[in-house]
Write a protein that holds these residues in place. Structure first.
Motif, PDB file in Angstrom:
ATOM      1  N   ARG A  74     -16.633  10.203  34.456  1.00 30.01           N
ATOM      2  CA  ARG A  74     -17.669   9.224  34.165  1.00 30.01           C
ATOM      3  C   ARG A  74     -17.460   8.686  32.745  1.00 30.01           C
ATOM      4  O   ARG A  74     -16.850   9.376  31.914  1.00 30.01           O
ATOM      5  CB  ARG A  74     -19.059   9.855  34.264  1.00 30.01           C
ATOM      6  N   PRO A  75     -17.996   7.506  32.439  1.00 33.20           N
ATOM      7  CA  PRO A  75     -17.818   6.955  31.076  1.00 33.20           C
ATOM      8  C   PRO A  75     -18.363   7.858  29.991  1.00 33.20           C
ATOM      9  O   PRO A  75     -17.804   7.901  28.891  1.00 33.20           O
ATOM     10  CB  PRO A  75     -18.576   5.615  31.136  1.00 33.20           C
ATOM     11  N   ASP A  76     -19.471   8.611  30.269  1.00 29.00           N
ATOM     12  CA  ASP A  76     -20.036   9.452  29.216  1.00 29.00           C
ATOM     13  C   ASP A  76     -19.192  10.688  28.921  1.00 29.00           C
ATOM     14  O   ASP A  76     -19.491  11.445  27.993  1.00 29.00           O
ATOM     15  CB  ASP A  76     -21.466   9.871  29.570  1.00 29.00           C
ATOM     16  N   GLN A  77     -18.117  10.904  29.703  1.00 33.59           N
ATOM     17  CA  GLN A  77     -17.223  12.024  29.409  1.00 33.59           C
ATOM     18  C   GLN A  77     -16.089  11.619  28.476  1.00 33.59           C
ATOM     19  O   GLN A  77     -15.249  12.456  28.133  1.00 33.59           O
ATOM     20  CB  GLN A  77     -16.645  12.588  30.710  1.00 33.59           C
ATOM     21  N   ALA A  78     -16.041  10.369  28.073  1.00 34.52           N
ATOM     22  CA  ALA A  78     -15.048   9.945  27.089  1.00 34.52           C
ATOM     23  C   ALA A  78     -15.390  10.566  25.738  1.00 34.52           C
ATOM     24  O   ALA A  78     -16.510  10.982  25.479  1.00 34.52           O
ATOM     25  CB  ALA A  78     -15.032   8.418  26.987  1.00 34.52           C
ATOM     26  N   GLY A  79     -14.402  10.637  24.859  1.00 27.42           N
ATOM     27  CA  GLY A  79     -14.615  11.198  23.529  1.00 27.42           C
ATOM     28  C   GLY A  79     -13.526  12.176  23.170  1.00 27.42           C
ATOM     29  O   GLY A  79     -12.404  12.121  23.699  1.00 27.42           O
ATOM     30  N   THR A  80     -13.841  13.089  22.270  1.00 25.36           N
ATOM     31  CA  THR A  80     -12.845  14.039  21.765  1.00 25.36           C
ATOM     32  C   THR A  80     -13.039  15.407  22.423  1.00 25.36           C
ATOM     33  O   THR A  80     -14.161  15.814  22.721  1.00 25.36           O
ATOM     34  CB  THR A  80     -12.965  14.193  20.241  1.00 25.36           C
ATOM     35  N   TYR A  81     -11.916  16.102  22.628  1.00 28.40           N
ATOM     36  CA  TYR A  81     -11.919  17.446  23.201  1.00 28.40           C
ATOM     37  C   TYR A  81     -11.020  18.340  22.353  1.00 28.40           C
ATOM     38  O   TYR A  81      -9.970  17.901  21.865  1.00 28.40           O
ATOM     39  CB  TYR A  81     -11.399  17.429  24.647  1.00 28.40           C
ATOM     40  N   HIS A  82     -11.448  19.578  22.172  1.00 25.61           N
ATOM     41  CA  HIS A  82     -10.578  20.576  21.542  1.00 25.61           C
ATOM     42  C   HIS A  82     -10.928  21.946  22.105  1.00 25.61           C
ATOM     43  O   HIS A  82     -11.985  22.132  22.729  1.00 25.61           O
ATOM     44  CB  HIS A  82     -10.698  20.562  20.012  1.00 25.61           C
ATOM     45  N   CYS A  83     -10.032  22.893  21.908  1.00 22.71           N
ATOM     46  CA  CYS A  83     -10.247  24.247  22.420  1.00 22.71           C
ATOM     47  C   CYS A  83     -10.231  25.245  21.274  1.00 22.71           C
ATOM     48  O   CYS A  83      -9.741  24.948  20.170  1.00 22.71           O
ATOM     49  CB  CYS A  83      -9.177  24.624  23.451  1.00 22.71           C
TER      50      CYS A  83
ATOM     51  N   TRP B 153      -9.549  33.105  21.275  1.00 19.99           N
ATOM     52  CA  TRP B 153      -9.958  34.318  20.577  1.00 19.99           C
ATOM     53  C   TRP B 153      -9.098  35.511  21.004  1.00 19.99           C
ATOM     54  O   TRP B 153      -8.666  35.598  22.149  1.00 19.99           O
ATOM     55  CB  TRP B 153     -11.405  34.660  20.912  1.00 19.99           C
ATOM     56  N   ASN B 154      -8.883  36.417  20.046  1.00 20.48           N
ATOM     57  CA  ASN B 154      -8.465  37.783  20.366  1.00 20.48           C
ATOM     58  C   ASN B 154      -9.182  38.719  19.397  1.00 20.48           C
ATOM     59  O   ASN B 154     -10.085  38.282  18.668  1.00 20.48           O
ATOM     60  CB  ASN B 154      -6.935  37.937  20.317  1.00 20.48           C
ATOM     61  N   ASP B 155      -8.813  39.998  19.372  1.00 22.77           N
ATOM     62  CA  ASP B 155      -9.539  40.970  18.555  1.00 22.77           C
ATOM     63  C   ASP B 155      -9.395  40.705  17.061  1.00 22.77           C
ATOM     64  O   ASP B 155     -10.187  41.218  16.264  1.00 22.77           O
ATOM     65  CB  ASP B 155      -9.028  42.389  18.860  1.00 22.77           C
ATOM     66  N   ALA B 156      -8.413  39.923  16.646  1.00 19.20           N
ATOM     67  CA  ALA B 156      -8.174  39.684  15.222  1.00 19.20           C
ATOM     68  C   ALA B 156      -8.839  38.414  14.713  1.00 19.20           C
ATOM     69  O   ALA B 156      -8.918  38.209  13.501  1.00 19.20           O
ATOM     70  CB  ALA B 156      -6.662  39.623  14.945  1.00 19.20           C
ATOM     71  N   GLY B 157      -9.307  37.529  15.575  1.00 16.46           N
ATOM     72  CA  GLY B 157      -9.933  36.295  15.100  1.00 16.46           C
ATOM     73  C   GLY B 157      -9.815  35.177  16.114  1.00 16.46           C
ATOM     74  O   GLY B 157      -9.582  35.411  17.310  1.00 16.46           O
ATOM     75  N   ALA B 158      -9.971  33.953  15.627  1.00 14.58           N
ATOM     76  CA  ALA B 158      -9.964  32.772  16.490  1.00 14.58           C
ATOM     77  C   ALA B 158      -9.125  31.674  15.850  1.00 14.58           C
ATOM     78  O   ALA B 158      -8.852  31.693  14.650  1.00 14.58           O
ATOM     79  CB  ALA B 158     -11.392  32.263  16.733  1.00 14.58           C
ATOM     80  N   VAL B 159      -8.703  30.713  16.669  1.00 10.63           N
ATOM     81  CA  VAL B 159      -7.937  29.568  16.180  1.00 10.63           C
ATOM     82  C   VAL B 159      -8.434  28.332  16.914  1.00 10.63           C
ATOM     83  O   VAL B 159      -8.798  28.398  18.095  1.00 10.63           O
ATOM     84  CB  VAL B 159      -6.418  29.780  16.397  1.00 10.63           C
ATOM     85  N   ARG B 160      -8.482  27.213  16.204  1.00  6.06           N
ATOM     86  CA  ARG B 160      -8.967  25.944  16.764  1.00  6.06           C
ATOM     87  C   ARG B 160      -7.786  25.004  16.958  1.00  6.06           C
ATOM     88  O   ARG B 160      -6.922  24.884  16.091  1.00  6.06           O
ATOM     89  CB  ARG B 160      -9.981  25.296  15.814  1.00  6.06           C
ATOM     90  N   SER B 161      -7.760  24.327  18.093  1.00 10.05           N
ATOM     91  CA  SER B 161      -6.663  23.405  18.381  1.00 10.05           C
ATOM     92  C   SER B 161      -6.906  22.062  17.709  1.00 10.05           C
ATOM     93  O   SER B 161      -7.981  21.792  17.160  1.00 10.05           O
ATOM     94  CB  SER B 161      -6.545  23.192  19.902  1.00 10.05           C
ATOM     95  N   GLY B 162      -5.892  21.216  17.776  1.00 11.68           N
ATOM     96  CA  GLY B 162      -6.058  19.835  17.363  1.00 11.68           C
ATOM     97  C   GLY B 162      -6.946  19.095  18.358  1.00 11.68           C
ATOM     98  O   GLY B 162      -7.280  19.594  19.428  1.00 11.68           O
ATOM     99  N   THR B 163      -7.346  17.897  17.985  1.00 16.07           N
ATOM    100  CA  THR B 163      -8.275  17.112  18.798  1.00 16.07           C
ATOM    101  C   THR B 163      -7.514  16.151  19.698  1.00 16.07           C
ATOM    102  O   THR B 163      -6.578  15.483  19.258  1.00 16.07           O
ATOM    103  CB  THR B 163      -9.240  16.328  17.893  1.00 16.07           C
ATOM    104  N   ALA B 164      -7.915  16.100  20.959  1.00 16.12           N
ATOM    105  CA  ALA B 164      -7.376  15.131  21.919  1.00 16.12           C
ATOM    106  C   ALA B 164      -8.490  14.152  22.283  1.00 16.12           C
ATOM    107  O   ALA B 164      -9.656  14.544  22.381  1.00 16.12           O
ATOM    108  CB  ALA B 164      -6.857  15.836  23.167  1.00 16.12           C
ATOM    109  N   ARG B 165      -8.137  12.901  22.469  1.00 16.15           N
ATOM    110  CA  ARG B 165      -9.130  11.881  22.804  1.00 16.15           C
ATOM    111  C   ARG B 165      -8.966  11.458  24.265  1.00 16.15           C
ATOM    112  O   ARG B 165      -7.855  11.196  24.717  1.00 16.15           O
ATOM    113  CB  ARG B 165      -9.000  10.663  21.890  1.00 16.15           C
TER     114      ARG B 165
END
Length: 587
Positions: A330-339, A342-354
């Motif tokens: 749907r049109p309202d699902q447009a925008g930016t996505y990232h993931c 996690w593991n036991d030592a911490g977390a990491v953030r991905s780059g942004t996809a449009r």
């Protein structure tokens, strides 16, 4: 639109529900016959254009479907200044299943809709009663299970979320004799050790058995542990845990009729890092899209979360893991996505996809080329008028929707890009000759050409510039090639790569492993690097029975920066016993 006939809509006041009058304040909790409560306030739209609209679908999308019950009992709307619509003289429409709308054209002359937020009255979920006492341990000896139960006292007969019972491991006195489980052999013993992958002992590790709850033993200063009573033939599963390390497991192996041995290897915790980032996509409304994310680390990340425009997407609704699949866009699902991973030592953030969602039939690539001027030779213009430029055209660097029915895989093999679809020839008349040129006449969606960043370079010794021949090349931990006889290398880099970390390992062992972060051009241009490797110092012979001193940080004729002092008796064999012979050491 017009509300459905079966959905009653209240107009011109701020609360909708049973037995409510225009302008009446929010009823107290005890005034409702059905056990219920108010949600928090929501505001997803701001006044502008035709008015203010707070749709239930948009609220569930941006705040999550679990924030509002499936069938709200009532709805309240107030301005952000905390006034009811009747207090400010505005005409509004409320419906618990469609929510709220205020139209500027329905307001008194000279007035437009205020900014409203809304909340919902939701029935309380059925809740469990308190847990009952634990029942007896099953079995007559050895490991067992015990249960406890709880009731769901719901007057309406609704089901409570969760399970009515839970189990817990328990242990009765050890069984006599030697059975297939880990207990019941008083004269037997399990001998084990907890070490790193390189064999370094780990003292203080908590060791347990799968069939026995809790910590059974703790490794000593030499990383070893003893477990009396474990049957030699049981092939028991031994697990070990230690702060800063991922949990490890090993299976005991009998080495005599009355003893077994096990070595548990623990890897040091490593924060996750991204191997694959999600890539931007263009789709038409109604099509599907898949975003992919992959992380590595120690232990391997297993938990992923996805975000749309910075808002966490509900895992139960989208059923995602490392991949996020969206169907019937749907049109309202447009925008930016990232993931995030996690593991036991911490977390990491991905780059942004449009994600761009086009209306059906909306062109993604303008056929008219953009202006792109090139400078012509000096003798191709009119004298005295300065340099002459020619517009040769340029197609925008944008993505196009994939063909209908294309594979939803992460690679998106059907990707199309806005590129040149037609060229035209032109002739530019210069002084004494004619210059043939081609200009872009039309742009269109074509299959994207794979872009590969090219990395070239040479690995040499820092002190003598001799080449490192046949050195292994690692990308992260994965081997991807070797240097040549002259130390040269050429590598291709995928355009989705965010950071290129290379390790060069000398097969002769004379040089320190060299780790470099190599810049590259993801558009395909080649980049050259000269990598210099540090030579290891020559080994020295130490006497394990005496105190030894090793100089550290020597550079040329300068004095060393520090010294490492190794006391007598510091070296031990793999079995933990003191070693008294000669030791070859190298820094």
């Amino acid at each position: 639109g017009t509300p459905d006939a079966e959905e009653p809509t209240v107009t011109a006041w701020g609360l909708e529900g049973s037995s409510l009058r225009p302008g009446q304040p929010s009823p107290a909790l005890e005034d409702w016959e059905e056990a219920s409560e108010w949600t928090s306030w929501f505001n997803v739209d701001h006044p502008g254009g035709d008015g203010d609209f707070e749709s239930l679908a948009a609220i569930r999308f941006y705040y999550g479907p679990a924030r509002v019950c499936p069938r709200p009992l009532a709805l309240e709307a107030r301005t952000t200044d905390w006034a009811l619509p009747s207090d400010v003289g505005e005409r509004v429409h409320l419906n618990p299943t469609r929510v709220f709308w205020c139209l500027n054209r329905e307001q008194p002359r000279g007035r437009s809709c205020s900014n409203y937020h809304v909340r919902f009255r939701c029935p309380l979920e059925a809740t469990w009663g308190s847990w009952g006492p634990w029942g007896p341990c099953s079995g007559s000896c050895g490991p067992g299970r015990r249960l406890r139960r709880r009731r769901c006292p719901s007057p309406a007969g609704d089901a409570c979320p969760g399970r009515p019972s839970e189990a817990q491991k328990c242990v009765r006195p050890r069984c006599p004799g030697c059975g297939p489980n880990t207990c019941g052999c008083p004269d037997h013993i399990l001998l084990g050790s907890v070490v790193t992958p390189s064999g370094h002992p780990l003292p203080g590790a908590r060791v347990s058995l799968r069939d026995w709850p809790g910590t059974v033993a703790t490794s000593d200063a030499h990383g070893t542990f003893r477990m009396p009573g474990v049957c030699a033939s049981s092939r028991a599963n031994v697990s070990a845990q230690m702060d800063g390390f991922s949990a490890g497991m090993a299976q005991a192996q009998a080495n005599s009729s009355m003893s077994a041995v096990a070595t548990v290897v623990l890897n040091k915790l490593e924060k996750p890092y991204l191997v694959k980032h999600p890539e931007s996509r263009v789709r038409e409304a109604g099509q599907n899209v898949t975003f992919c994310c992959k992380a590595s680390g120690t232990p391997m990340p297993k938990k992923y979360s996805w975000f749309h425009n910075g808002t966490l997407l509900d895992r139960r609704t989208h059923r995602y893991g490392a991949h996020l699949e969206l169907h019937g866009l749907r049109p309202d699902q447009a925008g930016t996505y990232h993931c995030k991973a996690w593991n036991d030592a911490g977390a990491v953030r991905s780059g942004t996809a449009r994600l761009t969602v086009l209306a059906p039939g909306q062109p993604a690539c303008d056929p008219r080329p953009q202006e792109h001027l090139i400078k012509l030779p000096d003798d191709c213009g009119q004298p005295g008028r300065g340099p002459t430029y020619l517009d040769v055209g340029l197609c925008p660097d944008t993505l196009c929707p994939s063909p209908a029915g294309s594979s939803p895989r992460c690679g998106d093999a059907g990707s199309r890009c806005c590129s040149v679809s037609r060229l035209e020839s032109r002739k530019v008349h210069c002084s004494g000759y004619t210059l043939p040129v081609k200009i872009v006449a039309e742009c269109g969606c074509q299959k994207c050409l794979p872009l590969r960043g090219l990395i070239r370079g040479r690995v040499v010794a820092a002190d003598s510039s001799e080449p490192l021949r046949f050195a292994r090349i690692l990308l992260g931990r994965e081997p991807i090639g070797f240097t040549s006889y002259q130390g040269d290398f050429t590598l291709e880099v995928a355009p989705s790569t965010q950071r290129l970390v290379m390790t060069f390992v000398d097969p002769s062992g004379q040089f320190v492993d060299t780790v470099r972060v190599l810049p590259f051009d993801p558009r395909g241009a080649g980049v050259y690097h000269e990598v210099k490797a540090m030579r290891k110092k020559a080994p020295i012979i130490l006497d394990a029975r005496q105190s030894n001193t090793i100089s550290l940080g020597e550079m040329g004729e300068e004095a060393p920066l520090a010294a490492g002092i190794i006391p007598p008796g510091a070296f031990r064999s793999a079995d933990g016993q003191p070693y008294t012979g000669a030791v070859e050491a190298q820094v």
